[in-house]
Design a protein around this motif. Sequence first.
Motif, PDB file in Angstrom:
ATOM      1  N   GLN A 264      41.812  -1.350  -1.598  1.00  0.00           N
ATOM      2  CA  GLN A 264      40.789  -2.088  -0.930  1.00  0.00           C
ATOM      3  C   GLN A 264      41.278  -2.672   0.647  1.00  0.00           C
ATOM      4  O   GLN A 264      40.425  -3.103   1.340  1.00  0.00           O
ATOM      5  CB  GLN A 264      40.410  -3.396  -1.722  1.00  0.00           C
ATOM      6  CG  GLN A 264      39.850  -3.384  -3.101  1.00  0.00           C
ATOM      7  CD  GLN A 264      38.476  -2.316  -2.923  1.00  0.00           C
ATOM      8  OE1 GLN A 264      37.749  -2.463  -2.061  1.00  0.00           O
ATOM      9  NE2 GLN A 264      38.525  -1.427  -3.815  1.00  0.00           N
TER      10      GLN A 264
ATOM     11  N   SER B 209      37.964  -9.763   4.020  1.00  0.00           N
ATOM     12  CA  SER B 209      37.737 -10.709   3.224  1.00  0.00           C
ATOM     13  C   SER B 209      38.958 -11.091   2.501  1.00  0.00           C
ATOM     14  O   SER B 209      38.800 -12.138   1.853  1.00  0.00           O
ATOM     15  CB  SER B 209      36.345 -10.481   2.208  1.00  0.00           C
ATOM     16  OG  SER B 209      36.939  -9.093   1.607  1.00  0.00           O
ATOM     17  N   THR B 210      39.955 -10.378   2.329  1.00  0.00           N
ATOM     18  CA  THR B 210      41.256 -10.677   1.409  1.00  0.00           C
ATOM     19  C   THR B 210      41.919 -11.502   2.291  1.00  0.00           C
ATOM     20  O   THR B 210      43.002 -12.173   1.890  1.00  0.00           O
ATOM     21  CB  THR B 210      41.711  -9.449   0.469  1.00  0.00           C
ATOM     22  OG1 THR B 210      42.209  -8.431   1.678  1.00  0.00           O
ATOM     23  CG2 THR B 210      40.684  -9.027  -0.426  1.00  0.00           C
TER      24      THR B 210
HETATM   25  C1  LIG Z   1      38.161  -6.408   0.655  1.00  0.00           C
HETATM   26  O1  LIG Z   1      38.735  -6.196  -0.954  1.00  0.00           O
HETATM   27  C2  LIG Z   1      38.094  -6.707  -2.135  1.00  0.00           C
HETATM   28  C3  LIG Z   1      38.972  -6.433  -3.397  1.00  0.00           C
HETATM   29  O2  LIG Z   1      40.378  -6.353  -2.945  1.00  0.00           O
HETATM   30  C4  LIG Z   1      36.653  -6.141  -2.255  1.00  0.00           C
HETATM   31  O3  LIG Z   1      36.308  -6.858  -3.344  1.00  0.00           O
HETATM   32  C5  LIG Z   1      36.120  -6.255  -0.943  1.00  0.00           C
HETATM   33  O4  LIG Z   1      34.793  -5.694  -1.162  1.00  0.00           O
HETATM   34  C6  LIG Z   1      36.703  -5.803   0.095  1.00  0.00           C
HETATM   35  N1  LIG Z   1      36.089  -6.089   1.333  1.00  0.00           N
HETATM   36  C7  LIG Z   1      35.876  -4.924   2.418  1.00  0.00           C
HETATM   37  C8  LIG Z   1      35.115  -5.538   3.540  1.00  0.00           C
HETATM   38  O5  LIG Z   1      36.228  -3.833   2.292  1.00  0.00           O
END
Ligand SMILES: *[C@@H]1O[C@H](CO)[C@@H](O)[C@H](O)[C@H]1NC(C)=O
Length: 675
Positions: A118, A131-132
């Motif tokens: 991700q 977001s993480t």
């Molecule tokens: C960021 O990673 C999380 C899981 O680790 C995922 O749910 C989320 O969609 C991701 N966000 C982006 C913008 O890629």
Amino acid sequence: MAAQGLHLFFLIFFNHLIFLLSQQEGAGFIYNDFSQAQADLHLDGAAKILLPGGLLQLTNASTQQMGHAFFKKPFEFDPSDKKFSFSTHFVCALVPKPGADGGHGIAFVVSSSVDFTQADPTQYLGLFNISTNGSPSSQLLAIELDTVQSAEFDDIDKNHVGIDINSLNSVESASASYFSNTKGKKQSIKLLSGEPLQVWVDYGGSLLNVTVAPLRIQKPYHPLLSRSINLTEIFPDRRLFFGFSAATGSLISYQYILGWSFSRSRVMLQSLDFSKLPQIPHPRAKKEQASPLLVVLLLLLLLIMLVALGGIYLYRRKKYAEVREAWEKEYGPHRFSYKSLYKATKGFDRDGRLGKGGFGEVYRGNLPHVGAIAVKRVCHDAKQGMKQFVAEVVTMGSLKHRNLVPLLGYCRRKGELLLVSEYMSNGSLDQYLFHRKKPALSWPQRFAVLKDIASALHYLHTGANQVVLHRDIKASNVMLDSDFNGRLGDFGMARFEDYGDSLPATAAVGTMGYMAPELTTMRTSTRTDVYAFGAFMLEVICGRRPLDPKIPAEKRHLIKWVCDCWRKDSLVDAVDTRLGLEYSEEEIDMVLKLGLLCTNIVAESRPSMEHVVQYINQNLPLPDFSPDSPGIGVSSPVLLETAFTSRSSLEPSASPPSPHNSMFVTHTITYGDGR
Ligand SMILES: *[C@@H]1O[C@H](CO)[C@@H](O)[C@H](O)[C@H]1NC(C)=O
Ligand SMILES: *[C@@H]1O[C@H](CO)[C@@H](O)[C@H](O)[C@H]1NC(C)=O
Ligand SMILES: *[C@@H]1O[C@H](CO)[C@@H](O)[C@H](O)[C@H]1NC(C)=O
Ligand SMILES: *[C@@H]1O[C@H](CO)[C@@H](O)[C@H](O)[C@H]1NC(C)=O
Ligand SMILES: *[C@@H]1O[C@H](CO)[C@@H](O)[C@H](O)[C@H]1NC(C)=O
């Protein structure tokens, strides 16, 4: 007893140590390169092990890439275990891509998971997405070697080391530097240098220490970063994966791990063997675009240098240019290079000029291995006859007689011929006869010179393999060596031919006054040389030229004048006044009469040189003759006439100029010696 006790103690101690070590088994690993690590590592993204060297590459300098390399086996830790620790030491390298600005950097990661699918392959070092980043659920501890200053993460600069907990906003960071143990102070490091870099991460007693240093530097005593960390808080799952992560975004560089050692215990950490580390490939810089101005300037400089060199070459070539033809090969040893003559005479320096005659100029020079030389520069235009002339010159060189000036060789140039002979230190005889600067020669000296020249001429006529005619006997062609011996020189005029060989059109070679009258109509012979020698004898005794336009008409023609004196029975009147009275009248008489005998207008009545030598050495008395004997004391009115009216009319018009003479005919009629 004591020794036995000690023995027992050691036995127990070592047993215990072996037990401890086996306990530690599986608690650490070491890779001096990664060639055997494929099975142990979890790789993803652009990460791969480059074989055969075993270099671990995290990203490959293309954009939007990330790569992870984790040791597959997780480490469990018990939160109650206050002694939990780990230590790691690795060598990495951030290699800039030529022309690119350099990527984001690299991170040593402690994570509860190895799944980073991700994450964004951008500024998040392959660890987070937007977001993480900052979320505690990441369960992640990272040591970043960051080479970009991102305002987003409050980075201090573009060359820093930081401790990250669940976020790229470091909890602790410092500019890349190390404490030098030897210098006792901090030294800064450039992370993105392409050079290998050592990193130590030590955790123990809830303290996390981070230390960096260039390769081959002993681990610094003081860590760069030291931070109290509660691992229980970060990793509630108590499972730890150790590894590396890197990403490129729009900014790129090559990111490598060269070697890695890990242990649960700082003391058990095995040290890396630097000699076994893989080589870092250094991408070749694409040829830098040199500024066009610089290129033009360089080209211009090159051009100027080439032109200058070419100019020097051409100048030297022209300066030392020679004419050389195939047929000259056989005369190789007699051929001098113009350059050597140029150097020998210091560039034909005026100070070294010995004389200037009708034929050209004579220079004094010095040749290595040869010694003092005289170089005569003769102008010539003729191509024809040159071959024969050179053949003659070379043959002249082989003539050996103590009263000849040795001819050493020659050199040819366009419009010019150079004749090289031995240098005669006392110059030419005419200077002593006609120039007040030199002392007058005494009678014994003059008599000796006459004998010398008679001997030389006799040798030319009979002593050599061929009959050699000199053709231009006169005082200015008689040289004096250091012992005042007479030496017959100037073979520029000389030709040799076999008896009976009729060569017309050779007639006009010689100097007025010394030329036998028959020369206008007949071929040259030894008798014409005898005539010239006769005139020369009179010249030496009387101290004047055979034909002198400045002298009153009745005395102008020397042969006639001497004969007149004899008729009046006062031969002494003709004798050079500079001789004083120190002479033998008997000898003078004999030589003057011999001179008249030799200049008999009838060629056949002249003695041969063989006889002349005998007469002059007084081995044979002169034949009986009187001033009124036929042919004696006769001037040749025709010759005289032409001599004072037109020079060119002397050229034989009846016979076609033979090629082998043409070069002489136009030049060789001179008056006196042209001074
Ligand atoms: C960021 O990673 C999380 C899981 O680790 C995922 O749910 C989320 O969609 C991701 N966000 C982006 C913008 O890629
Ligand atoms: C880098 O690796 C990716 C795959 O991860 C590949 O598509 C790309 O061509 C590679 N780039 C270079 C320059 O090797
Ligand atoms: C970390 O550094 C400090 C200060 O140098 C030192 O006292 C401590 O023992 C170090 N801890 C580890 C685990 O290396
Ligand atoms: C670490 O964090 C855990 C959970 O938050 C807490 O129980 C523990 O006391 C902390 N340990 C230290 C040494 O602060
Ligand atoms: C003749 O040459 C010798 C030897 O070079 C020299 O010593 C002498 O002075 C010369 N004599 C004259 C008159 O030039």
